[in-house]
Design an enzyme around this catalytic site. Sequence first.
Site, PDB file in Angstrom:
ATOM      1  NE  ARG A 101      14.417   5.744 -41.811  1.00  0.00           N
ATOM      2  CZ  ARG A 101      15.115   4.787 -41.239  1.00  0.00           C
ATOM      3  NH1 ARG A 101      14.519   3.960 -40.410  1.00  0.00           N
ATOM      4  NH2 ARG A 101      16.413   4.637 -41.478  1.00  0.00           N
ATOM      5  CE  LYS A 159      19.831  10.124 -41.934  1.00  0.00           C
ATOM      6  NZ  LYS A 159      20.374   8.752 -41.701  1.00  0.00           N
ATOM      7  NE  ARG A 215      15.942   7.051 -51.909  1.00  0.00           N
ATOM      8  CZ  ARG A 215      17.244   7.155 -52.141  1.00  0.00           C
ATOM      9  NH1 ARG A 215      17.699   7.168 -53.398  1.00  0.00           N
ATOM     10  NH2 ARG A 215      18.100   7.255 -51.140  1.00  0.00           N
ATOM     11  NE  ARG A 235      23.822   8.897 -53.361  1.00  0.00           N
ATOM     12  CZ  ARG A 235      23.010   8.734 -52.296  1.00  0.00           C
ATOM     13  NH1 ARG A 235      23.454   9.036 -51.089  1.00  0.00           N
ATOM     14  NH2 ARG A 235      21.794   8.288 -52.468  1.00  0.00           N
ATOM     15  NE  ARG A 272      23.590   4.038 -53.901  1.00  0.00           N
ATOM     16  CZ  ARG A 272      23.499   4.386 -52.608  1.00  0.00           C
ATOM     17  NH1 ARG A 272      23.900   3.526 -51.676  1.00  0.00           N
ATOM     18  NH2 ARG A 272      23.031   5.561 -52.253  1.00  0.00           N
TER      19      ARG A 272
END
Length: 598
Positions: free
Chosen positions: A167, A91, A242, A202, A231
């Site tokens: 959201r 996104k 999530r 990532r 992270r």
Amino acid sequence: MMNSVTTSFHRTTLSPSPSPSPSPSPSLLSTPLSSSTHLHPRHFSFHTTTQPLPFRCHTQLPLAPKRTLKVNCSTSDPLKVVISGAPASGKGTQCELILQKFGLVHVSTGDLLRAEVAAETEIGNKAKEFMNAGQLVPDDIVTAMVAARLSRDDAKQKGWLLDGYPRSLGQAQSLEKMQIRPDVYIVLDVPDEILIDRCVGRRLDPVTGKIYHLKFFPPQNEEIKARLVTRPDDTEEKVKSRLSIYKQNAEAASSSYSNIAHKIDGSHSKEVVFKEIESLLSQVQQDKVKILKSGEKSTLGIKKGQTSLSEDKWRGIPTRLNNIPHSREIRKYFYDDVLQATQRAINDGKTRVKVDINIPELNPEMDVYRIGTLMELVRSLALSFADDGKRVKVCVQGSMGEGALAGMPLQLAGTRKILEFMDWGDYGAKGTFINIGTIGAAEVEEQDDMYILVAPQNAVGNCIIDDLRAMTNAAEHRPVILINARLKDLPGSSGIMQTMGRDKRLQYAASFESCYFFRLLYYAGTQYPIMGAIRMTYPYPYELYKRVDESPGKEKYVILSKFPQRPTTDEINDAFQGKPSNETRKASGIWSFLSGIL
């Protein structure tokens, strides 16, 4: 829910049907196919004017509060875009590309929160209290920040891109209350396994803050690679959590934008994904310019651009539709839906349109047919167009044939009398802006601006199509709206099909363009329980919905697919079964056969 229309006649009350029971396997569905100077009367809540009109017409109904929509009347109305996507859907990358190409104002709630808190504004201080307490910032605070940002001149002039907001359903509803609605709602659709792979791979450079990916975007050298860290949120367990939260919230939020939602396959390269997004937004932009240009020439002036650009305020299919009689709220709900679609079609220059609405109260194949509901719908349409200064003639077919053959379809018996006795307001709408007539060329008069034809239909031994054709020929360029027409040829009085000129009659009947279509779906050979629904509202595609039981006494309609044309029974069955449309179909007993012929 808006206030309901009150008729001037009484309804027969039936005991409501029980709530829909759990549905059997929907592998085989049937789609029953019933087939000079003007004064301005009263206002419906769906219209907007630049100044108060001199006359309001009382119709014995509480009117909904006036809702004013702002329309940019420049030659190029800026784009308003919402983009949604799961973590690692790409996104952020697509937002950058959209901003570069279209020059929109980027609005991110995270950026807004940080800016407001840093500036110590009133909203920022309120948000900070919740953030310091480890709580989510309430929707009303976030929405107020978004609304304030979108009200600035740069967003008004350049257009805007809302990044990942709303959201949730509550956030979407908050925006709607402020009349903030996008032109298009983009959803980046990526399979879970790809999203997990993207997240887990990532790595963060703590020195520069740059994000790398071990597979797709590795660091330039070993020095950078050595200092990269994972992270905390990028573990597989947390990513799955999530994703689950995102899906729940996104499904609820997207229900508010079903008519403008576009899923984009985000599993491809960023160039391929953006090419599809660019094509979509360019088309939306062209359509907006086209509508605005045509609106400048419209006799309705700004209203044309307004009714075409403002997405209808539809909020999904109402539930408990098998409960008859329908509540006033449900009836009014559908009247508004039909009205907005019809207005858009007429304002876009359509002159031969039809409305097919097949809720249980208007389905002649069921055990109830409420002519009062049909009359309320017709009155809603007629008064709304009269509100624009149009002179509307509402027509019902008269007796067909002579002597023993004189008569009309049973469903229309007494309809004209009901129309004559209905309340059309205290300020002269009926007789001035609205007149009652009969289908036929003789009823077309010079002062008429448009015609609404109530359920024109063939009867055994008689055909209304010839009278209908003569009337539309006489009306020339003036709009003619058919409400629940049933124009299939029926057997003649001698039991022989009316074959002479049949092809031309059917060709003429098919020349009317659908501006609204709603039909409930049932298991083949039944009228209960409701399996789903098909809906089309001009100028949007046909949408196929499945009814889902959420809990005892609660249900909802979930969209399955969209079609550019009205879907066939096979296409509907395939969508319910999750089959690709080109998969070879196999018959499965008598139910498959019946489904096919229905």
